[in-house]
Design a protein around this motif. Sequence first.
Motif, PDB file in Angstrom:
ATOM      1  N   MET A   1      11.600   3.311  54.870  1.00  0.00           N
ATOM      2  CA  MET A   1      10.829   3.700  53.685  1.00  0.00           C
ATOM      3  C   MET A   1       9.652   4.568  54.106  1.00  0.00           C
ATOM      4  O   MET A   1       8.896   4.212  54.994  1.00  0.00           O
ATOM      5  CB  MET A   1      10.339   2.418  52.978  1.00  0.00           C
ATOM      6  CG  MET A   1       9.245   2.598  51.960  1.00  0.00           C
ATOM      7  SD  MET A   1       9.841   3.419  50.505  1.00  0.00           S
ATOM      8  CE  MET A   1       8.351   3.969  49.748  1.00  0.00           C
ATOM      9  N   MET A   2       9.524   5.695  53.452  1.00  0.00           N
ATOM     10  CA  MET A   2       8.349   6.529  53.689  1.00  0.00           C
ATOM     11  C   MET A   2       7.137   5.887  53.030  1.00  0.00           C
ATOM     12  O   MET A   2       7.261   5.190  52.041  1.00  0.00           O
ATOM     13  CB  MET A   2       8.565   7.932  53.119  1.00  0.00           C
ATOM     14  CG  MET A   2       9.571   8.724  53.929  1.00  0.00           C
ATOM     15  SD  MET A   2       9.475  10.496  53.641  1.00  0.00           S
ATOM     16  CE  MET A   2       7.749  10.845  53.494  1.00  0.00           C
ATOM     17  N   GLN A   3       5.992   6.147  53.591  1.00  0.00           N
ATOM     18  CA  GLN A   3       4.762   5.592  53.055  1.00  0.00           C
ATOM     19  C   GLN A   3       4.409   6.251  51.727  1.00  0.00           C
ATOM     20  O   GLN A   3       4.576   7.457  51.556  1.00  0.00           O
ATOM     21  CB  GLN A   3       3.650   5.815  54.075  1.00  0.00           C
ATOM     22  CG  GLN A   3       2.368   5.119  53.742  1.00  0.00           C
ATOM     23  CD  GLN A   3       1.416   5.209  54.901  1.00  0.00           C
ATOM     24  OE1 GLN A   3       1.591   4.534  55.902  1.00  0.00           O
ATOM     25  NE2 GLN A   3       0.431   6.065  54.773  1.00  0.00           N
ATOM     26  N   ILE A   4       3.909   5.474  50.800  1.00  0.00           N
ATOM     27  CA  ILE A   4       3.497   5.969  49.492  1.00  0.00           C
ATOM     28  C   ILE A   4       2.431   7.050  49.663  1.00  0.00           C
ATOM     29  O   ILE A   4       1.625   6.995  50.597  1.00  0.00           O
ATOM     30  CB  ILE A   4       3.007   4.794  48.607  1.00  0.00           C
ATOM     31  CG1 ILE A   4       2.937   5.210  47.146  1.00  0.00           C
ATOM     32  CG2 ILE A   4       1.701   4.225  49.129  1.00  0.00           C
ATOM     33  CD1 ILE A   4       2.801   4.045  46.178  1.00  0.00           C
ATOM     34  N   GLN A   5       2.461   8.036  48.783  1.00  0.00           N
ATOM     35  CA  GLN A   5       1.566   9.188  48.876  1.00  0.00           C
ATOM     36  C   GLN A   5       0.820   9.396  47.550  1.00  0.00           C
ATOM     37  O   GLN A   5       1.229   8.876  46.517  1.00  0.00           O
ATOM     38  CB  GLN A   5       2.385  10.458  49.166  1.00  0.00           C
ATOM     39  CG  GLN A   5       3.205  10.416  50.442  1.00  0.00           C
ATOM     40  CD  GLN A   5       2.332  10.458  51.675  1.00  0.00           C
ATOM     41  OE1 GLN A   5       1.363  11.194  51.756  1.00  0.00           O
ATOM     42  NE2 GLN A   5       2.684   9.647  52.663  1.00  0.00           N
ATOM     43  N   VAL A   6      -0.225  10.201  47.609  1.00  0.00           N
ATOM     44  CA  VAL A   6      -0.928  10.602  46.392  1.00  0.00           C
ATOM     45  C   VAL A   6       0.089  11.253  45.457  1.00  0.00           C
ATOM     46  O   VAL A   6       0.906  12.069  45.886  1.00  0.00           O
ATOM     47  CB  VAL A   6      -2.090  11.559  46.723  1.00  0.00           C
ATOM     48  CG1 VAL A   6      -2.657  12.193  45.455  1.00  0.00           C
ATOM     49  CG2 VAL A   6      -3.178  10.821  47.490  1.00  0.00           C
ATOM     50  N   GLY A   7       0.059  10.848  44.195  1.00  0.00           N
ATOM     51  CA  GLY A   7       0.984  11.360  43.193  1.00  0.00           C
ATOM     52  C   GLY A   7       2.159  10.439  42.926  1.00  0.00           C
ATOM     53  O   GLY A   7       2.811  10.544  41.898  1.00  0.00           O
ATOM     54  N   ASP A   8       2.445   9.532  43.875  1.00  0.00           N
ATOM     55  CA  ASP A   8       3.532   8.570  43.686  1.00  0.00           C
ATOM     56  C   ASP A   8       3.122   7.490  42.687  1.00  0.00           C
ATOM     57  O   ASP A   8       1.928   7.240  42.473  1.00  0.00           O
ATOM     58  CB  ASP A   8       3.902   7.895  45.010  1.00  0.00           C
ATOM     59  CG  ASP A   8       4.582   8.827  45.999  1.00  0.00           C
ATOM     60  OD1 ASP A   8       4.987   9.945  45.590  1.00  0.00           O
ATOM     61  OD2 ASP A   8       4.696   8.446  47.180  1.00  0.00           O
ATOM     62  N   THR A   9       4.119   6.842  42.124  1.00  0.00           N
ATOM     63  CA  THR A   9       3.903   5.737  41.190  1.00  0.00           C
ATOM     64  C   THR A   9       4.000   4.417  41.937  1.00  0.00           C
ATOM     65  O   THR A   9       4.860   4.254  42.806  1.00  0.00           O
ATOM     66  CB  THR A   9       4.965   5.777  40.067  1.00  0.00           C
ATOM     67  OG1 THR A   9       4.875   7.041  39.406  1.00  0.00           O
ATOM     68  CG2 THR A   9       4.755   4.668  39.054  1.00  0.00           C
ATOM     69  N   LEU A  10       3.127   3.482  41.581  1.00  0.00           N
ATOM     70  CA  LEU A  10       3.188   2.166  42.205  1.00  0.00           C
ATOM     71  C   LEU A  10       4.528   1.503  41.903  1.00  0.00           C
ATOM     72  O   LEU A  10       5.086   1.684  40.814  1.00  0.00           O
ATOM     73  CB  LEU A  10       2.061   1.263  41.677  1.00  0.00           C
ATOM     74  CG  LEU A  10       0.639   1.634  42.069  1.00  0.00           C
ATOM     75  CD1 LEU A  10      -0.347   0.653  41.438  1.00  0.00           C
ATOM     76  CD2 LEU A  10       0.467   1.666  43.572  1.00  0.00           C
ATOM     77  N   PRO A  11       5.047   0.706  42.829  1.00  0.00           N
ATOM     78  CA  PRO A  11       6.316   0.024  42.592  1.00  0.00           C
ATOM     79  C   PRO A  11       6.165  -1.089  41.556  1.00  0.00           C
ATOM     80  O   PRO A  11       5.080  -1.651  41.395  1.00  0.00           O
ATOM     81  CB  PRO A  11       6.665  -0.565  43.963  1.00  0.00           C
ATOM     82  CG  PRO A  11       5.345  -0.775  44.622  1.00  0.00           C
ATOM     83  CD  PRO A  11       4.482   0.367  44.141  1.00  0.00           C
ATOM     84  N   THR A  12       7.239  -1.375  40.873  1.00  0.00           N
ATOM     85  CA  THR A  12       7.240  -2.463  39.905  1.00  0.00           C
ATOM     86  C   THR A  12       7.610  -3.740  40.644  1.00  0.00           C
ATOM     87  O   THR A  12       8.793  -4.030  40.854  1.00  0.00           O
ATOM     88  CB  THR A  12       8.250  -2.181  38.775  1.00  0.00           C
ATOM     89  OG1 THR A  12       7.912  -0.920  38.194  1.00  0.00           O
ATOM     90  CG2 THR A  12       8.200  -3.245  37.713  1.00  0.00           C
ATOM     91  N   VAL A  13       6.604  -4.458  41.090  1.00  0.00           N
ATOM     92  CA  VAL A  13       6.794  -5.721  41.794  1.00  0.00           C
ATOM     93  C   VAL A  13       5.828  -6.747  41.218  1.00  0.00           C
ATOM     94  O   VAL A  13       4.904  -6.398  40.482  1.00  0.00           O
ATOM     95  CB  VAL A  13       6.572  -5.593  43.326  1.00  0.00           C
ATOM     96  CG1 VAL A  13       7.567  -4.630  43.948  1.00  0.00           C
ATOM     97  CG2 VAL A  13       5.163  -5.157  43.636  1.00  0.00           C
ATOM     98  N   THR A  14       6.049  -7.993  41.572  1.00  0.00           N
ATOM     99  CA  THR A  14       5.193  -9.072  41.102  1.00  0.00           C
ATOM    100  C   THR A  14       4.518  -9.744  42.287  1.00  0.00           C
ATOM    101  O   THR A  14       5.186 -10.158  43.236  1.00  0.00           O
ATOM    102  CB  THR A  14       6.013 -10.102  40.305  1.00  0.00           C
ATOM    103  OG1 THR A  14       6.627  -9.441  39.194  1.00  0.00           O
ATOM    104  CG2 THR A  14       5.133 -11.230  39.787  1.00  0.00           C
ATOM    105  N   LEU A  15       3.213  -9.829  42.210  1.00  0.00           N
ATOM    106  CA  LEU A  15       2.414 -10.535  43.202  1.00  0.00           C
ATOM    107  C   LEU A  15       2.048 -11.900  42.610  1.00  0.00           C
ATOM    108  O   LEU A  15       2.326 -12.161  41.439  1.00  0.00           O
ATOM    109  CB  LEU A  15       1.149  -9.732  43.513  1.00  0.00           C
ATOM    110  CG  LEU A  15       1.361  -8.271  43.921  1.00  0.00           C
ATOM    111  CD1 LEU A  15       0.030  -7.524  43.959  1.00  0.00           C
ATOM    112  CD2 LEU A  15       2.068  -8.193  45.259  1.00  0.00           C
TER     113      LEU A  15
END
Length: 169
Positions: free
Chosen positions: A1-15
């Motif tokens: 997995m590439m690291q998240i970058q500016v402009g990307d959307t946060l993943p839909t996960v549950t903490l």
Amino acid sequence: MMQIQVGDTLPTVTLKYCVYDPALANACGVPVNLDVSSFKGKKVVIFGVPGAFTPTCNNQHLPEFYQKYDEFVKKGVDQIVCLSTGDPFVMDAWGKWTKTSDKIIMAADGNGEFVKATGLDQDLTKVGFGNLRSKRFALVADDLKVTYIGVETGPGVSVSGADAVLAAL
């Protein structure tokens, strides 16, 4: 997995986290879900740490965000989240120990879903911490879109610290 970058959307996960309750001085009630999708329409700072109570995390990283909470609010931040791959009970105990009260959500990414989905995971087996830990990072998301990301590449706190994030807001 590439690291998240500016402009990307946060993943839909549950903490998971324990709702701050001063009446439960030494215990967490039942951990509740924190769906990342609930940040829609909000400006959120999420900072990740390799482990609760560890020296750098406990003495530098978390305290900076707590101490500068009002500055974040003045810059339009709706929520600050401290994330670790531990469990919600440890994160709750750490929040109580550091007296973050309800200013910072002490969130657990116990299965590493957030850090794996964002490429912000690391293997710290070599130091006895296990193979799934968070990198030390901070990000700002506005309406679920990343507007700042700072990931530490060495020891200490610089690009993931409160000052760096405040400067980027």
